[in-house]
Design a protein around this motif. Structure first.
Motif, PDB file in Angstrom:
ATOM      1  N   LEU A   1      41.754  51.401  36.936  1.00 50.97           N
ATOM      2  CA  LEU A   1      40.462  50.728  36.887  1.00 50.97           C
ATOM      3  C   LEU A   1      39.644  51.426  35.811  1.00 50.97           C
ATOM      4  O   LEU A   1      39.344  52.617  35.921  1.00 50.97           O
ATOM      5  N   PHE A   2      39.314  50.695  34.751  1.00 53.70           N
ATOM      6  CA  PHE A   2      38.541  51.238  33.637  1.00 53.70           C
ATOM      7  C   PHE A   2      37.156  50.592  33.602  1.00 53.70           C
ATOM      8  O   PHE A   2      37.014  49.399  33.909  1.00 53.70           O
ATOM      9  N   PHE A   3      36.181  51.374  33.201  1.00 50.41           N
ATOM     10  CA  PHE A   3      34.804  50.878  33.093  1.00 50.41           C
ATOM     11  C   PHE A   3      34.335  51.032  31.651  1.00 50.41           C
ATOM     12  O   PHE A   3      34.425  52.123  31.073  1.00 50.41           O
ATOM     13  N   TYR A   4      33.850  49.932  31.071  1.00 46.01           N
ATOM     14  CA  TYR A   4      33.444  49.932  29.669  1.00 46.01           C
ATOM     15  C   TYR A   4      31.997  49.456  29.532  1.00 46.01           C
ATOM     16  O   TYR A   4      31.645  48.379  30.045  1.00 46.01           O
ATOM     17  N   PRO A   5      31.162  50.202  28.818  1.00 44.54           N
ATOM     18  CA  PRO A   5      29.823  49.690  28.511  1.00 44.54           C
ATOM     19  C   PRO A   5      29.927  48.518  27.534  1.00 44.54           C
ATOM     20  O   PRO A   5      30.658  48.588  26.548  1.00 44.54           O
ATOM     21  N   ARG A   6      29.239  47.428  27.856  1.00 47.51           N
ATOM     22  CA  ARG A   6      29.282  46.229  27.021  1.00 47.51           C
ATOM     23  C   ARG A   6      28.195  46.273  25.953  1.00 47.51           C
ATOM     24  O   ARG A   6      27.184  46.955  26.106  1.00 47.51           O
ATOM     25  N   GLU A   7      28.389  45.515  24.899  1.00 43.21           N
ATOM     26  CA  GLU A   7      27.416  45.475  23.807  1.00 43.21           C
ATOM     27  C   GLU A   7      26.079  44.899  24.251  1.00 43.21           C
ATOM     28  O   GLU A   7      25.038  45.205  23.660  1.00 43.21           O
ATOM     29  N   ASP A   8      26.082  44.065  25.301  1.00 46.19           N
ATOM     30  CA  ASP A   8      24.838  43.450  25.776  1.00 46.19           C
ATOM     31  C   ASP A   8      24.129  44.311  26.807  1.00 46.19           C
ATOM     32  O   ASP A   8      23.150  43.876  27.422  1.00 46.19           O
ATOM     33  N   GLY A   9      24.593  45.544  27.021  1.00 47.83           N
ATOM     34  CA  GLY A   9      23.953  46.437  27.981  1.00 47.83           C
ATOM     35  C   GLY A   9      24.577  46.417  29.358  1.00 47.83           C
ATOM     36  O   GLY A   9      24.235  47.244  30.203  1.00 47.83           O
ATOM     37  N   GLY A  10      25.478  45.484  29.606  1.00 46.15           N
ATOM     38  CA  GLY A  10      26.159  45.422  30.890  1.00 46.15           C
ATOM     39  C   GLY A  10      27.348  46.369  30.909  1.00 46.15           C
ATOM     40  O   GLY A  10      27.490  47.252  30.058  1.00 46.15           O
ATOM     41  N   ILE A  11      28.214  46.166  31.884  1.00 41.51           N
ATOM     42  CA  ILE A  11      29.406  47.008  31.983  1.00 41.51           C
ATOM     43  C   ILE A  11      30.561  46.167  32.525  1.00 41.51           C
ATOM     44  O   ILE A  11      30.369  45.292  33.371  1.00 41.51           O
ATOM     45  N   CYS A  12      31.739  46.415  31.981  1.00 42.75           N
ATOM     46  CA  CYS A  12      32.937  45.694  32.432  1.00 42.75           C
ATOM     47  C   CYS A  12      33.834  46.627  33.225  1.00 42.75           C
ATOM     48  O   CYS A  12      34.149  47.734  32.771  1.00 42.75           O
ATOM     49  N   ALA A  13      34.248  46.197  34.403  1.00 38.54           N
ATOM     50  CA  ALA A  13      35.285  46.879  35.166  1.00 38.54           C
ATOM     51  C   ALA A  13      36.581  46.108  34.943  1.00 38.54           C
ATOM     52  O   ALA A  13      36.651  44.916  35.242  1.00 38.54           O
ATOM     53  N   LYS A  14      37.582  46.779  34.390  1.00 36.94           N
ATOM     54  CA  LYS A  14      38.851  46.115  34.072  1.00 36.94           C
ATOM     55  C   LYS A  14      39.963  46.692  34.939  1.00 36.94           C
ATOM     56  O   LYS A  14      40.223  47.896  34.921  1.00 36.94           O
ATOM     57  N   LEU A  15      40.632  45.826  35.682  1.00 34.13           N
ATOM     58  CA  LEU A  15      41.768  46.213  36.508  1.00 34.13           C
ATOM     59  C   LEU A  15      43.062  45.894  35.781  1.00 34.13           C
ATOM     60  O   LEU A  15      43.287  44.753  35.366  1.00 34.13           O
ATOM     61  N   ILE A  16      43.900  46.927  35.617  1.00 35.49           N
ATOM     62  CA  ILE A  16      45.190  46.763  34.954  1.00 35.49           C
ATOM     63  C   ILE A  16      46.291  47.206  35.910  1.00 35.49           C
ATOM     64  O   ILE A  16      46.294  48.353  36.375  1.00 35.49           O
ATOM     65  N   SER A  17      47.217  46.310  36.214  1.00 33.90           N
ATOM     66  CA  SER A  17      48.355  46.670  37.060  1.00 33.90           C
ATOM     67  C   SER A  17      49.280  47.589  36.277  1.00 33.90           C
ATOM     68  O   SER A  17      49.396  47.491  35.055  1.00 33.90           O
TER      69      SER A  17
ATOM     70  N   ASN B   1      32.700  41.666  35.034  1.00 33.33           N
ATOM     71  CA  ASN B   1      31.593  42.037  34.165  1.00 33.33           C
ATOM     72  C   ASN B   1      30.269  42.035  34.915  1.00 33.33           C
ATOM     73  O   ASN B   1      29.871  41.013  35.501  1.00 33.33           O
ATOM     74  N   LEU B   2      29.580  43.171  34.898  1.00 34.59           N
ATOM     75  CA  LEU B   2      28.237  43.274  35.461  1.00 34.59           C
ATOM     76  C   LEU B   2      27.247  42.935  34.359  1.00 34.59           C
ATOM     77  O   LEU B   2      27.153  43.641  33.348  1.00 34.59           O
TER      78      LEU B   2
END
Length: 267
Positions: free
Chosen positions: A208-224, A173-174
């Motif tokens: 690798l998925f990137f999601y905008p977070r509710e707090d204005g940040g962004i989450c990079a999620k790695l899924i095998s 999470n950024l």
């Protein structure tokens, strides 16, 4: 909640090159032929953001971000500084689409490996604008939370306790733009960890998925990526490892990063 699937236009997909098909000869990689690329939006060094030549999804604008001129490149074997530049460039492209007001939502993701759902080996990401759909409506804030691996005011890393699919998902999470380089380093470390340590090195594909977070940040999620679990395929029920296993995974990932995981791996 009403199900709203993306509509795949099969006719558009005809003639699309595919690196993973069982054919006597692999197709010529279109991303290696840089001089033949068209509809380019932005270019920075070897990185190129352009319109997808095969827009197979109805009511969308599909774009591709070529990461490198190196056909066998990947986040796992880029120099750390090159990976940081990639994340900055890709994030800027995503923000440009997301802030344009033309789409209900914009999806940003990367496929890697034969089981990832991708069609081309050459390293690339995809940014897709959905004109009428909310691509995030099935997700919840707890999908981005979990057992802590690292946390400061700029970046937070965890092993998901409520994964989107399962079993072990890494969330990077950024929280602040000042942490972009550290965020990129954790993403690179996560890719290396997933391909070389997690599952005893049996994992050959990831998303690798990137999601905008509710707090204005962004989450990079790695899924095998292995075979999708039947519970997820049939019921949309994700599965997660027991807490003791997740704690052990978090401890191991933390140690992996601390011990200098930015050593390049040749896969």
């Amino acid at each position: 909640m009403e199900n709203e699937p993306l509509v795949f236009e099969l006719g558009v997909a005809k003639g699309k090159p595919h690196s993973y098909r069982k054919t006597p000869h692999k197709p010529v990689c279109p991303f290696c032929a840089v001089d033949q690329l068209t509809d380019i939006y932005e270019k920075q060094g070897e990185m190129i953001w352009l319109h997808n030549k095969f827009p197979t999804l109805r009511d969308t604008v599909q774009t591709v971000l070529i990461e490198s001129s190196y056909h066998n490149g990947d986040i796992a074997n880029y120099a750390p500084d090159d990976n940081r530049k990639l994340m900055r460039f890709a994030l800027a492209c995503f923000k440009q689409m997301n802030d344009s007001g033309k789409y209900q939502s914009v999806l940003w993701y990367k496929n890697y490996g034969p089981r990832s759902g991708g069609s081309l080996e050459h390293p690339h990401m995809q940014l897709v604008g959905l004109k009428h759909l909310d691509g995030y409506k099935y997700l919840h804030p707890d999908n981005f939370a979990g057992i802590s691996v690292f946390n400061n005011q700029e970046v937070e890393v965890n092993i998901a306790t409520h994964p989107v699919q399962g079993y072990d998902e890494l969330n990077i999470n950024l929280l602040s733009s000042s942490g972009l380089d550290l965020w990129a380093d954790w993403i690179q470390s996560g890719v290396k960890y997933m391909l070389n340590v997690m599952f005893a090195g049996r994992c050959t594909s990831y998303n690798l998925f990137f999601y905008p977070r509710e707090d204005g940040g962004i989450c990079a999620k790695l899924i095998s990526r292995f075979e999708a679990p039947a519970y997820f395929v049939g019921y949309k029920l994700s599965q997660v490892d027991d807490e003791q296993t997740l704690q052990q995974e978090a401890k191991q990932f933390r140690r992996f990063f601390a011990n200098g995981s930015n050593t390049n791996y040749e896969k």
